[in-house]
Each structure stands twice: as structure tokens, then as C-alpha cells.
Write a protein that holds these residues in place. Structure first.
Motif, mmCIF file in Angstrom:
data_model
loop_
_atom_site.group_PDB
_atom_site.id
_atom_site.type_symbol
_atom_site.label_atom_id
_atom_site.label_comp_id
_atom_site.label_asym_id
_atom_site.label_seq_id
_atom_site.Cartn_x
_atom_site.Cartn_y
_atom_site.Cartn_z
ATOM 1 N N GLN A 136 33.631 60.477 -75.810
ATOM 2 C CA GLN A 136 32.401 60.440 -75.165
ATOM 3 C C GLN A 136 32.300 60.497 -73.755
ATOM 4 O OE1 GLN A 136 32.220 56.397 -76.743
ATOM 5 N NE2 GLN A 136 30.800 56.819 -78.144
ATOM 6 N N LEU A 173 31.920 68.026 -78.127
ATOM 7 C CA LEU A 173 31.017 68.191 -79.390
ATOM 8 C C LEU A 173 31.056 67.607 -81.014
ATOM 9 C CD1 LEU A 173 27.846 70.162 -76.738
ATOM 10 C CD2 LEU A 173 27.887 67.050 -78.347
ATOM 11 N N ILE A 216 34.076 65.010 -81.436
ATOM 12 C CA ILE A 216 33.635 64.065 -81.747
ATOM 13 C C ILE A 216 33.303 63.688 -83.481
ATOM 14 C CG2 ILE A 216 31.150 63.739 -81.007
ATOM 15 C CD1 ILE A 216 31.454 61.513 -79.564
ATOM 16 N N ALA A 217 32.227 64.860 -84.143
ATOM 17 C CA ALA A 217 32.084 64.371 -84.799
ATOM 18 C C ALA A 217 33.184 64.289 -86.133
ATOM 19 C CB ALA A 217 31.089 65.985 -85.497
ATOM 20 N N TYR A 247 34.483 61.099 -85.882
ATOM 21 C CA TYR A 247 33.573 60.046 -86.614
ATOM 22 C C TYR A 247 33.707 59.820 -88.419
ATOM 23 C CZ TYR A 247 30.911 58.379 -82.918
ATOM 24 O OH TYR A 247 30.255 58.088 -81.369
ATOM 25 N N ASN A 263 26.988 58.152 -88.069
ATOM 26 C CA ASN A 263 27.836 58.966 -86.550
ATOM 27 C C ASN A 263 27.761 60.560 -86.478
ATOM 28 O OD1 ASN A 263 26.106 57.680 -84.196
ATOM 29 N ND2 ASN A 263 28.212 56.155 -84.794
ATOM 30 N N GLN A 278 25.221 62.570 -86.948
ATOM 31 C CA GLN A 278 24.518 62.507 -86.202
ATOM 32 C C GLN A 278 25.090 64.011 -84.788
ATOM 33 O OE1 GLN A 278 20.799 61.803 -85.344
ATOM 34 N NE2 GLN A 278 21.786 63.421 -83.455
ATOM 35 N N ALA A 279 26.250 63.549 -85.097
ATOM 36 C CA ALA A 279 26.729 64.802 -83.860
ATOM 37 C C ALA A 279 27.059 65.939 -84.233
ATOM 38 C CB ALA A 279 28.564 63.531 -83.731
ATOM 39 N N ASN A 291 24.391 67.359 -83.487
ATOM 40 C CA ASN A 291 24.128 67.906 -82.035
ATOM 41 C C ASN A 291 24.751 69.154 -81.817
ATOM 42 O OD1 ASN A 291 22.378 65.103 -81.414
ATOM 43 N ND2 ASN A 291 24.184 64.076 -80.741
ATOM 44 N N TYR A 292 25.685 69.209 -82.197
ATOM 45 C CA TYR A 292 26.707 70.589 -82.721
ATOM 46 C C TYR A 292 25.312 71.608 -82.198
ATOM 47 C CZ TYR A 292 30.237 74.068 -82.481
ATOM 48 O OH TYR A 292 30.936 74.913 -82.090
#
Length: 322
Positions: A202, A215, A218-219, A222, A230, A233-234, A237-238
Motif C-alpha cells: 500500500q 499491484l 498485494i492481490a 490478500y 480484497n 478487487q486487487a 485493478n491490475y
């Protein structure tokens, strides 16, 4: 519309035992040579360049194996001649062959890829390292760089506790040092401290919201921390930022599969498979396996019509070999 591609899922194959042993021996030996080559690939290259280098390593190792075995065949003929006729210091042996030596660099290629995927740690280390730089990726502060280099050395030696110490010192000296935050997060991941890893990623994303390594990682963090909401969602985002990179689609497909949400799992895994295949990445093997798993699950649920509909909509022809 993208061109249709064909995926062949092998359900089972019956071969002569000796043939199987010979093929497996070749795959293992070629893979070991290829893995040594893969370990030398430059981490700073793009994924496309890495995939090309991995393919070259596999084909070169396969070529070397085939040439070596052809020469061994000729050597055996020479030894037979010596045993049969004897030889003196002045004798010359002419070894004739009743066939041309043909080298097929793509022989057993998919099986070698699969073996490497399961048995070559360097493959994953190289492919999942993405050092794409941004303005704040590196530091211009000497002390921060010094601690960062010590952290890299500790990490390479699998001393993750020391790596955390050194990378922590690096970010204290330069709070905008994105690569140090990334590697601090990765070190915490190796220590199974996923919450701290997430905090580090983060911090990195605050510095560079489009950083590929944080990016993606973090996925993963999680997911490892069982926070699938999450994680999804991560991965999205990627995927939204790097739409031509298969990792976001693969990650989503894998999580949906774990949640037994097979239709979105299949859609995302097909997209991952297509992108892996287009870049000649050996990770098409894992996507291929997941498509096979999804097929079996949907078959048991009597949902093969949905499976076939989705593959057709995504221009994927699935053939089964038995």
C-alpha cells in the motif's frame, strides 16, 4: 474479433512402459539443462523478452540433448567395430549411418514446459519479477541504496528476517523508495506476515499507483491472508491497468475457481491462457490445467452446455485427446 485458438486437453494416454520411461528421462534431463539457462536470464527484461529467452533455453537444451544422443549412437557403432575387428595405432575407423540426424527443437516442448513449471524455481522467480521503473522506483540517497543492496543480498540468501531489517532501514532513509517498499513487502510475505506485506505494498502504491509489482503482489497477499474479497478487487485493478498482461485474468480465474464460481473462472482463465500463449509463456500450462479442472467440475454439475457456450464466445476450440 480475435482469431480462434485450439486447446487440447489430454484425459489419459496409454503408452508402452519403456517408451514412457525413455521420454520422461529425456524431459527431466532437458529440463535440468534449461533451468540452469533460465536462472541466468536478466530480471530487468520485459515479460515478453523473458518468455522469448525461456523458449530459447528450452529449445537449446533440447537440441543439445538430441545431438549428444546422436553422437553417442555413432560412438557405440565405433566401439562395436573395435570389439569386432580390433584396432592398432594406425587404424582409422569409418562409422557409417543408415539415417540422417534430424534435430527437432520443439520435440516434447509442452511436456518440458510443464516439468519446468513444477520443478524449476528459477522459472517462477524470473517470470514473476517485474522491475519496471517509475520516477520513484529507485533512490538517489546513498544510505538508502546501501541498505537496499544489503536487503537484496539477504533476500537472495533466503535470510528474510535480515532482509526485512535492511529494507526497513532503506525506507526510513527514503520514504519514497518504491522498490524498497516492494521488496520489504515480499520479504514479509516470505515470513508469512501477510498483513505487514499488504501495508508495504500500500505504501508503494501511494508512491506509484501503477506499480506492477505491488499491484500484483498485494492481490497475492490478500489471497494468502484469506481475504478473497480484497484479492478479487486487487486483481481487477491490475487487470484494468494492464489489460494485455495475463496475470490479472489468471488471478481472478483462480479465485473464482476456488469459490466454485465456475463461469467467471472459465472466462478469465481462457483470457489468461490466450495471453500466455501469445507471448509464448510457459505459464499457459497452468491456465490450461485450470480450464481442464473447470471442465471436470462443470461436467459433474451437468453444465457442459455453459462450458461450450463460454469457450465458443471466447473463440477457444477445446479438443480432448484420450
Amino acid at each position: 474479433m480475435k482469431q480462434a485458438i485450439t486447446l487440447i486437453l489430454c484425459l489419459f494416454t496409454v503408452l508402452n512402459y519403456a517408451q514412457v520411461e525413455q521420454r520422461l528421462d529425456k524431459i527431466k534431463k532437458v529440463s535440468e539443462q534449461a533451468c540452469e539457462c533460465i536462472a541466468k536470464i536478466d530480471l530487468d527484461k520485459s515479460k515478453k523478452e523473458k518468455s522469448k529467452d525461456i523458449k530459447t533455453c528450452i529449445q537449446s537444451a533440447s537440441m543439445g540433448y538430441q545431438i549428444e544422443n546422436s553422437l553417442l549412437g555413432s560412438l557405440e557403432k565405433a566401439m562395436d567395430s573395435i570389439k569386432k575387428d580390433g584396432i592398432s595405432k594406425s587404424d582409422t575407423i569409418a562409422v557409417t549411418s543408415d539415417r540422417n540426424i534430424v534435430i527437432n527443437v520443439s520435440e516434447n516442448y509442452e511436456e518440458i514446459e510443464e516439468y519446468l513449471y513444477d520443478n524449476c524455481p528459477a522459472l517462477k522467480a524470473i517470470y514473476f519479477t517485474d522491475n519496471t521503473e517509475s520516477e520513484n522506483s529507485k533512490s538517489d540517497k546513498k544510505k538508502a541504496l546501501k541498505y537496499y543492496e544489503k536487503g537484496q543480498s539477504a533476500f537472495a540468501n533466503q535470510n528474510y528476517v535480515e532482509a526485512v531489517v535492511q529494507f526497513s532501514k532503506a525506507v526510513k532513509k527514503d520514504k519514497k523508495f518504491a522498490f524498497a517498499w516492494d521488496n520489504l513487502g515480499y520479504s514479509y510475505r516470505k515470513l508469512d506476515n501477510y498483513k505487514q506485506a499488504i501495508k508495504c505494498y500500500q505504501e508503494s502504491l501511494e508512491i506509484d499507483p501503477k506499480g506492477k509489482m505491488p499491484l500484483m503482489n498485494i492481490a497475492v497477499a490478500y489471497q494468502l491472508n484469506n481475504d478473497l474479497k480484497n484479492a478479487i478487487q486487487a486483481y481487477k485493478n491490475y487487470r484494468d491497468i494492464y489489460e494485455n498482461d495475463p496475470e490479472g485474468f489468471y488471478g481472478l480465474g483462480h479465485i473464482y475457481y476456488l469459490q466454485k464460481d465456475f463461469e467467471p473462472a472459465l472466462v478469465n482463465m481462457i483470457k489468461a491462457y490466450r495471453l500466455y500463449t501469445e507471448m509464448n509463456s510457459p505459464y499457459n500450462i497452468d491456465a490450461q490445467k485450470h480450464i481442464g479442472f473447470i471442465y471436470q467440475e462443470m461436467k459433474q454439475l451437468d453444465k457442459l452446455e455453459d462450458f461450450n457456450r463460454i469457450t465458443k464466445e471466447n473463440n477457444l476450440d477445446v479438443n480432448f485427446e484420450e
